[in-house]
Motif scaffolding. Structure first.
Motif, PDB file in Angstrom:
ATOM      1  N   LEU A 265      40.210  11.075  30.170  1.00 30.02           N
ATOM      2  CA  LEU A 265      40.370   9.990  30.809  1.00 30.02           C
ATOM      3  C   LEU A 265      39.353   9.736  31.735  1.00 30.02           C
ATOM      4  O   LEU A 265      39.141   9.719  32.864  1.00 30.02           O
ATOM      5  N   HIS A 266      37.915   9.518  31.019  1.00 35.21           N
ATOM      6  CA  HIS A 266      36.546   9.261  31.688  1.00 35.21           C
ATOM      7  C   HIS A 266      35.953   8.245  30.530  1.00 35.21           C
ATOM      8  O   HIS A 266      35.837   8.326  29.612  1.00 35.21           O
ATOM      9  N   ARG A 267      35.310   7.402  31.346  1.00 36.71           N
ATOM     10  CA  ARG A 267      34.660   6.473  30.561  1.00 36.71           C
ATOM     11  C   ARG A 267      33.558   6.738  29.779  1.00 36.71           C
ATOM     12  O   ARG A 267      33.210   6.176  28.817  1.00 36.71           O
ATOM     13  N   GLN A 268      32.976   7.979  30.026  1.00 36.84           N
ATOM     14  CA  GLN A 268      31.870   8.580  29.201  1.00 36.84           C
ATOM     15  C   GLN A 268      32.319   9.536  27.958  1.00 36.84           C
ATOM     16  O   GLN A 268      31.454   9.991  27.426  1.00 36.84           O
ATOM     17  N   THR A 269      33.676   9.643  27.908  1.00 36.86           N
ATOM     18  CA  THR A 269      34.201  10.587  27.101  1.00 36.86           C
ATOM     19  C   THR A 269      33.911   9.882  25.619  1.00 36.86           C
ATOM     20  O   THR A 269      33.996   8.616  25.451  1.00 36.86           O
ATOM     21  N   ARG A 270      33.373  11.048  24.765  1.00 36.46           N
ATOM     22  CA  ARG A 270      33.156  10.470  23.045  1.00 36.46           C
ATOM     23  C   ARG A 270      33.488  11.781  22.647  1.00 36.46           C
ATOM     24  O   ARG A 270      33.171  12.808  22.475  1.00 36.46           O
TER      25      ARG A 270
END
Lengths: 272, 173
Positions: A163-168
């Motif tokens: 739950l992190h906007r930079q997770t890919r």
């Protein structure tokens, strides 16, 4: 002493009655066959039920130890799963014992800090470098993916939550093979977005999303969630898929850090 | 004074032997039918003087009960029931107390307080004693129906015997 004497005088009759009845009761269960039988079997039932309850409480107290033990056992067993092994055979007649190598190792960890309310969430684990937890290792729980280790000290490590906007996270659709990358838009903690699945892929709501195994962070086949919604966007040549996570980050307690034993070999090959 | 003591000793022996030599064989003789257990010996506790202290009554009940149990070969069972009755005696006495109160120098007999009063007094205590006795005898309330039936039958016969004794001798103390 004077008080005691007064007490005796006042309740003497009652105390004497209790004493004599006690003697009677003793004689009854001691010398009468039938009453003795009833007394002993009843007290056996009574004592048995008390011991039973005590045992339940003791089991409950031991529970956390048992959980620790089971998690260690789980971590050991997980590394023997077929998808976690490296296929070492290159000829048809490769000797069976040589045909596979252990690829992933699991380190049981406990979540000691967690958040889901922010746009970029982090999780803290209770193991660190001393326990071979290092940067760029995947973290999973029993029924889903937790995140990737960002930083670790001697005894703790910080994880970038999924739950992190930079997770890919490289994810694929089970038994269909199409892969894309899983991201989070920062809104619902149970929903993530799967991008880059091509438009010609035939997928339906309810398909399982799992890790693809294309990165060395996670072995292939760890379940992430199921498809909840499929939208066809106008412009790009791919679907917009909403994935409902199979694990709830909000109540996370335990997890496993994945150690890739062949990370170095893989990196060497890619570099050259 | 010494007369009362003598009367009570005599009553003790008489009721004791009446119970163990005559009534015990009678109730055992009916094979397979133990509902009837005539108890006459509680009459001794019933008739003890009013001014007697509670511990003394309890000790007498204990001794009497043990002696009865020796013959019935049931250590403690009669004793516990008789103790219970002896303990309950003072409460029952205050429950059935006549309006003018008691004369503490009297014994609670039919002649002193009248037939109605004595019947009420005796029936409550005998019922308590028999119920306690049969409960301890069964030692489980699973057979509560049995306990109540036995108590009822024994109660009828016991109270008849006790009233008979009271009418025959009609003691003052």
């Amino acid at each position: 002493m004077g008080n005691l004497l007064q007490l005796l005088l006042r309740y003497g009759g009652f105390l004497l009655f209790l004493l004599l009845e006690g003697i009677c009761f003793y004689m009854i269960v001691r010398y009468n066959k039938k009453q003795n039988l009833i007394f002993t079997s009843t007290s056996n039932i009574f004592v048995g039920s008390i011991l039973d309850q005590y045992d339940d409480v003791a089991k409950f107290i031991r529970l956390s130890e048992d959980v620790d033990l089971l998690r260690k056992e789980n971590a050991r067993l997980k590394s023997f799963i077929k998808t976690d092994l490296y296929d070492n055979s290159y000829r048809l007649d490769t000797f069976l014992g040589d045909s596979v190598r252990m690829r992933y190792e699991y380190i049981p960890v406990k979540v000691i800090n967690n958040s889901i309310a922010k746009k970029d969430n982090h999780i803290t684990l209770n193991k660190g470098i001393d326990h071979e937890v290092q940067k760029h290792m995947g973290v999973i729980s029993n029924n889903g993916v937790i995140g990737v280790v960002k930083n670790s000290s001697c005894c703790f490590s910080s994880v970038m939550s999924i739950l992190h906007r930079q997770t890919r996270i490289s994810a694929s659709i089970r038994s269909k093979g199409y892969f894309g990358s899983l991201v989070w838009n920062g809104e619902n903690s149970r929903i993530m977005q799967l991008n880059e699945i091509p438009r010609h892929a035939i997928i339906v709501v309810g398909d399982t999303v799992e890790t693809s195994g294309n990165s060395n962070l996670f072995p292939k086949g760890v379940q992430i969630g199921i498809i909840k919604e499929i939208n066809r966007k106008e412009g790009p040549n791919s679907y917009d898929i909403q994935v409902e996570l199979s694990n709830d980050i909000a109540n996370l307690q335990y997890g496993y850090v994945i150690k890739d034993l062949m990370k170095k070999q893989l990196e060497e090959a890619i570099d050259e | 004074m010494s007369n009362i003591v003598f009367v009570n000793i005599l009553r003790f022996l008489a009721l004791y032997f009446l119970q163990v030599l005559i009534l015990r064989p009678a109730s055992i003789g009916w094979e397979g039918f133990f509902y009837v257990n005539v108890h006459i010996y509680p009459l001794f506790i019933l008739l003890l003087p009013l001014r007697m202290s509670k511990p003394a009554i309890l000790l007498l009940a204990f001794v009497m009960g043990l002696l009865i149990d020796m013959f019935y070969d049931s250590p403690g069972i009669h004793t516990s029931a008789l103790l219970f009755m002896a303990y309950a005696r003072s409460y029952v006495l205050s429950y059935v107390e006549p309006r003018e109160g008691y004369n503490v120098n009297y014994s609670p007999t039919k002649k002193r307080f009248g037939l109605n009063w004595f019947f009420q007094y005796a029936s409550i205590l005998i019922a308590l004693q028999l119920f306690f006795y049969h409960s301890v005898e069964e030692f489980t309330f699973v057979y509560i129906i049995d306990i109540l039936l036995k108590t009822f039958y024994s109660y009828l016969l016991s109270i008849i015997f006790i009233m008979m004794v009271m009418f025959l001798f009609n003691p003052t103390d």
